[in-house]
Design a protein around this motif. Structure first.
Motif, mmCIF file in Angstrom:
data_model
loop_
_atom_site.group_PDB
_atom_site.id
_atom_site.type_symbol
_atom_site.label_atom_id
_atom_site.label_comp_id
_atom_site.label_asym_id
_atom_site.label_seq_id
_atom_site.Cartn_x
_atom_site.Cartn_y
_atom_site.Cartn_z
ATOM 1 N N GLN A 1 0.744 -1.185 0.153
ATOM 2 C CA GLN A 1 0.020 -0.185 0.085
ATOM 3 C C GLN A 1 0.837 1.229 -0.020
ATOM 4 O OE1 GLN A 1 -3.142 -0.224 -0.281
ATOM 5 N NE2 GLN A 1 -3.962 2.046 0.245
ATOM 6 N N LEU A 2 1.897 1.180 0.953
ATOM 7 C CA LEU A 2 2.798 2.550 0.741
ATOM 8 C C LEU A 2 3.529 2.572 -0.481
ATOM 9 C CD1 LEU A 2 4.061 2.264 4.662
ATOM 10 C CD2 LEU A 2 1.905 3.528 3.627
ATOM 11 N N LYS A 3 3.854 1.755 -1.265
ATOM 12 C CA LYS A 3 4.443 1.880 -2.280
ATOM 13 C C LYS A 3 3.704 2.772 -3.294
ATOM 14 C CE LYS A 3 1.853 -1.013 -5.247
ATOM 15 N NZ LYS A 3 1.144 -0.741 -6.479
ATOM 16 N N GLU A 4 2.353 3.299 -3.080
ATOM 17 C CA GLU A 4 1.904 4.264 -3.961
ATOM 18 C C GLU A 4 2.380 5.629 -3.610
ATOM 19 O OE1 GLU A 4 -0.161 3.307 -6.246
ATOM 20 O OE2 GLU A 4 -0.398 1.289 -5.856
ATOM 21 N N PHE B 1 -4.844 -10.965 5.383
ATOM 22 C CA PHE B 1 -6.160 -10.288 6.497
ATOM 23 C C PHE B 1 -6.057 -8.826 6.395
ATOM 24 C CE2 PHE B 1 -7.397 -9.267 10.806
ATOM 25 C CZ PHE B 1 -8.831 -9.264 10.640
ATOM 26 N N ALA B 2 -6.773 -8.146 5.191
ATOM 27 C CA ALA B 2 -6.822 -6.796 4.859
ATOM 28 C C ALA B 2 -7.381 -5.943 5.894
ATOM 29 C CB ALA B 2 -7.422 -6.543 3.532
ATOM 30 N N SER B 3 -8.452 -6.510 6.508
ATOM 31 C CA SER B 3 -9.020 -5.694 7.694
ATOM 32 C C SER B 3 -8.085 -5.307 8.570
ATOM 33 C CB SER B 3 -10.007 -6.216 8.307
ATOM 34 O OG SER B 3 -11.115 -6.785 7.381
ATOM 35 N N ARG C 1 -10.284 -4.041 -0.305
ATOM 36 C CA ARG C 1 -9.924 -5.482 -0.313
ATOM 37 C C ARG C 1 -10.694 -6.187 0.797
ATOM 38 N NH1 ARG C 1 -3.975 -7.807 -1.757
ATOM 39 N NH2 ARG C 1 -4.391 -10.221 -1.278
ATOM 40 N N ALA C 2 -10.676 -5.221 2.069
ATOM 41 C CA ALA C 2 -11.370 -6.023 3.490
ATOM 42 C C ALA C 2 -12.744 -6.393 3.044
ATOM 43 C CB ALA C 2 -11.040 -5.081 4.372
ATOM 44 N N ALA C 3 -13.313 -5.737 2.497
ATOM 45 C CA ALA C 3 -14.845 -5.845 2.161
ATOM 46 C C ALA C 3 -14.871 -7.302 1.187
ATOM 47 C CB ALA C 3 -15.600 -4.627 1.395
#
Length: 429
Positions: free
Chosen positions: A39-42, A198-200, A225-227
């Motif tokens: 995520q942080l690579k964005e 576990f995206a949540s 993704r969590a949803a």
């Protein structure tokens, strides 16, 4: 004198914050660290320092990936480690150490990290971790916050236990009592999700990291993704009566006692609708980050501290290439420009390879054990679930190995190096 680090650039403004985000899937329950790194690579990043990871890597545990094409080996890829300048969503600069966790020479690398602290005048360090626990995906993800900084306001967990620490934990211990503040965010991952994504939990951890650092990080993709994961899990529970009973039992225990001391949920999402100017600045930052990321990738893949490629070219080999195959940016682009080379991730950094990875793990499947927080009623459910491991999601690799032995097949060999470490779903906390 530095052992492995070479500084590449200076900050554009004062930088006092370092986020350590190194990956080792054998201890990364729920692939929390991997999801956050991805995520942080964005964010807008540029290389601040590079590491000679050759003496830090156990090649017996993770062999380089080779690309075969029509009778020739045309490319190679292997894990790397890099220190980057990154800018949060509001343009504030911080340092991020990312890539694969080292296998060897932790003392020497810790000495280099002291050089990094001195070079950039870092005053606070943050790290992320996760552990399997008797929790469910149907309740808010909880975590512990361990900090030497009184301003963080962390409430310690009333427990006493040992656990298998990563390099960030090791370095935190070495810095204890000093002037550099350290903070760790550790997420509880449902034991049946320990060897999956576990995206949540990742979204909650990133939200907590934003809260304790004061930086602004993107969480929208993780929430989406969590949803999707929750929907898939709910369908699975409907099909698996035994898993449903175990989850229902843990839910009942959680609802009866509430959160345990020392565990906290993610802070509320303080999202505000951006103004037109803020959207414009974000767009400019994104466009700049594309070029910055590509330049950083080229700089790191060309990194050759021993001059190996020059020596090989002097023999007439590998003409026209300076790429030793290092891939420190743990990215998986959802879209790749036509003709561009997609970024590779090491198998040990890829949660999609969790099943293959776990085929190499032998021994008892003790997922979900948690002596420090289990109560009598909850312990019974945990023991039942531990016997099942992650079989509701896919066949247990340990069970498969036993079946192979029963049928005369050859059991999986014991792996080398990092794969002898304690698995992420065996954390005692």
């Amino acid at each position: 004198m530095s052992h492995f680090v070479s500084f590449s650039a200076e900050p554009e403004s004062a930088v006092d914050t370092l986020v350590m985000n190194l990956l080792d899937p054998m201890t990364d329950a729920g692939s929390i660290s991997h999801l956050i790194s991805n995520q942080l690579k964005e964010l807008d990043e540029r290389v601040a320092a590079q590491f000679d990871v050759d003496p830090l890597t156990d090649y017996r545990a993770v062999h380089p990936a080779m690309h075969y094409h029509e009778g020739q080996l045309v490319a190679m890829a292997r894990s790397g480690m890099v220190l980057s300048f990154a800018r949060d969503m509001e343009g504030r600069e911080f340092l991020r150490l990312h890539g694969s966790e080292p296998d060897f020479s932790w003392d020497a690398l810790a000495s280099d990290m002291v050089d990094v602290i001195d070079h950039f005048h870092i005053t606070r360090i943050f790290s992320l971790s996760s552990f399997g626990a008797p929790a469910t995906h149907t309740r808010p993800a909880e975590m512990t916050v361990r900090s030497s900084d009184p301003n963080v306001g962390a409430t310690p967990m009333p427990a006493d236990f040992w656990f298998s620490g990563g390099f960030a934990d090791y370095f935190e211990y070495l810095l204890s009592g000093g002037d550099v503040a350290t903070t760790n965010v550790a997420v509880r991952v449902p034991f049946y999700m320990a060897r999956h994504t576990f995206a949540s939990g990742a979204s909650a951890a990133l939200g907590m990291l934003s809260h304790v650092t004061g930086l602004s990080f993107p969480v929208g993709d993780l929430q989406e993704r969590a949803a999707e994961e929750d929907e898939a899990l709910n369908q699975l529970v409907e099909q698996n009566e035994q898993l449903g009973e175990i989850i229902e039992h843990i839910e009942h225990d959680y609802d009866a006692r509430g959160s345990m001391p020392g565990f906290v949920p993610a802070p509320p999402n303080e999202f505000e609708i951006p103004s037109v100017d803020e959207i414009g600045r974000a767009a400019e930052q994104f466009l700049a980050s594309v070029d910055t990321h590509d330049e950083g990738m080229r700089a790191h893949t060309a990194y050759d501290p021993r001059g190996l490629m020059d020596r090989i070219r002097s023999l007439g080999g590998r003409r026209g290439t300076t790429d030793l195959g290092y891939r420190p940016f743990e990215t998986e682009k959802s879209h790749t420009a036509a003709g561009a080379t997609p970024v590779w991730r090491s198998p040990r950094e890829d949660p999609e390879n969790a099943e293959d990875r776990d085929e190499a793990v032998t021994g008892a499947d003790s997922a979900g054990s948690s002596a420090s927080e289990s109560e009598t009623t909850q312990g019974e459910a945990t023991r039942k679930a531990a016997a099942q491991g992650s079989r509701p999601m896919h066949e247990s690799p340990v069970q498969k190995s036993e079946d192979e032995q029963a049928s005369g097949g050859t059991p999986s060999p014991r792996p080398h190096g990092r794969h002898r470490r304690q698995r992420s779903d065996e954390n005692p906390s």
